[in-house]
Scaffold this motif. Structure first.
Motif, mmCIF file in Angstrom:
data_model
loop_
_atom_site.group_PDB
_atom_site.id
_atom_site.type_symbol
_atom_site.label_atom_id
_atom_site.label_comp_id
_atom_site.label_asym_id
_atom_site.label_seq_id
_atom_site.Cartn_x
_atom_site.Cartn_y
_atom_site.Cartn_z
ATOM 1 N N PRO A 262 -4.869 7.010 1.326
ATOM 2 C CA PRO A 262 -3.607 6.982 2.075
ATOM 3 C C PRO A 262 -3.541 8.062 3.150
ATOM 4 O O PRO A 262 -2.678 8.000 4.033
ATOM 5 N N LEU B 242 -5.463 6.002 -6.300
ATOM 6 C CA LEU B 242 -5.295 4.802 -5.477
ATOM 7 C C LEU B 242 -6.613 4.060 -5.325
ATOM 8 O O LEU B 242 -6.630 2.825 -5.292
ATOM 9 N N HIS C 197 2.550 9.183 -5.982
ATOM 10 C CA HIS C 197 2.974 10.513 -5.536
ATOM 11 C C HIS C 197 4.173 11.008 -6.362
ATOM 12 O O HIS C 197 4.169 12.135 -6.871
ATOM 13 N N GLU D 151 -4.338 11.886 -5.679
ATOM 14 C CA GLU D 151 -3.680 10.639 -5.267
ATOM 15 C C GLU D 151 -4.716 9.652 -4.723
ATOM 16 O O GLU D 151 -4.688 8.458 -5.049
ATOM 17 N N THR D 152 -5.608 10.140 -3.879
ATOM 18 C CA THR D 152 -6.639 9.291 -3.283
ATOM 19 C C THR D 152 -7.524 8.679 -4.360
ATOM 20 O O THR D 152 -7.848 7.487 -4.303
ATOM 21 N N HIS E 136 1.292 4.108 -3.013
ATOM 22 C CA HIS E 136 1.048 5.528 -2.774
ATOM 23 C C HIS E 136 2.260 6.372 -3.163
ATOM 24 O O HIS E 136 2.137 7.377 -3.880
ATOM 25 N N GLU F 268 -3.402 15.667 -2.952
ATOM 26 C CA GLU F 268 -3.853 14.568 -2.091
ATOM 27 C C GLU F 268 -5.163 13.972 -2.588
ATOM 28 O O GLU F 268 -5.327 12.746 -2.592
ATOM 29 N N GLU G 73 0.828 -1.215 0.000
ATOM 30 C CA GLU G 73 0.000 0.000 0.000
ATOM 31 C C GLU G 73 0.856 1.255 0.000
ATOM 32 O O GLU G 73 0.571 2.215 -0.732
ATOM 33 N N HIS G 74 1.885 1.253 0.841
ATOM 34 C CA HIS G 74 2.699 2.457 0.947
ATOM 35 C C HIS G 74 3.534 2.677 -0.312
ATOM 36 O O HIS G 74 3.656 3.810 -0.796
#
Length: 151
Positions: free
Chosen positions: A149, A141, A113, A137-138, A109, A134, A105-106
Motif C-alpha cells: 500500500p 496485505l 492498519h 502492514e505490507t 489496508h 508499514e 484495496e484501500h
C-alpha cells in the motif's frame, strides 16, 4: 496457519453511498482482513460513517476538526483485543481514487492498519516505529493478496 478468533460487528451509517461501500465490505472479507492482522483473539466493531460523523468523532476524541480515514478506539489488548474501528467512507473513497487503488484495496489496508493500532502499534511515535508498522502492514496485505500500500 491458525488465525485468532474474531467476534465482529459490522455497522453502516445511513448515507447516500452506503450501498457502494457495503458491496465492497462483505462481512467475511472484513473478518479475514482483520484476523490476519491480529495476534490475539478479538472483539471488534467496524463502523462505516459519512463525513459529518467522521469529522465529529475526530474532533471530539482527537481535537482535529476534519474527517480522517480511520479512527481506532482501543479498549483492551489482553487477554482479548477490544476495539472499535471507524472508517469514513467519503475519505476512504477519495483517497483510493487519489492513490489509484480500488476501494477494496484501500479498505483492506485501513482495516489492517486500524487493527494494528488496536494492538498497540503506533506510527506517530518515531520514524522507526512508522517504518516497522508499514513493513508489517505490507507483509500482512501481501499474505492477503494485495500489493504494497505504500509503493
Amino acid at each position: 496457519m491458525v488465525l485468532p478468533a474474531l467476534s465482529l460487528s459490522l455497522q453502516f451509517a445511513r448515507f447516500a453511498a452506503a450501498p457502494e461501500h457495503r458491496a465492497v465490505l462483505a462481512r467475511h472479507r472484513v473478518a479475514r482482513w482483520i484476523r490476519h492482522a491480529l495476534s490475539a483473539n478479538a472483539e471488534i466493531t467496524v463502523r462505516i460513517v459519512d463525513e459529518d460523523e467522521g469529522r465529529q468523532l475526530n474532533r471530539d476524541y482527537r481535537q482535529k476538526d476534519y474527517a480522517t480515514n480511520v479512527l481506532t478506539f482501543d479498549y483492551a489488548q489482553e487477554p482479548l483485543v477490544l476495539a472499535d474501528l471507524v472508517l469514513c467512507a467519503p475519505v476512504v473513497a477519495r483517497e483510493a481514487l487519489e492513490q489509484n487503488k480500488t476501494l477494496e484495496e484501500h479498505y483492506a489496508h485501513l482495516l489492517v492498519h486500524g487493527a494494528l493500532h488496536a494492538q498497540g502499534w503506533d506510527h506517530e511515535t518515531s520514524a522507526q516505529d512508522a517504518a516497522e508498522m508499514e513493513a508489517y502492514e505490507t507483509a500482512i496485505l501481501g499474505e492477503l493478496g494485495f500489493a504494497d500500500p505504500y509503493a
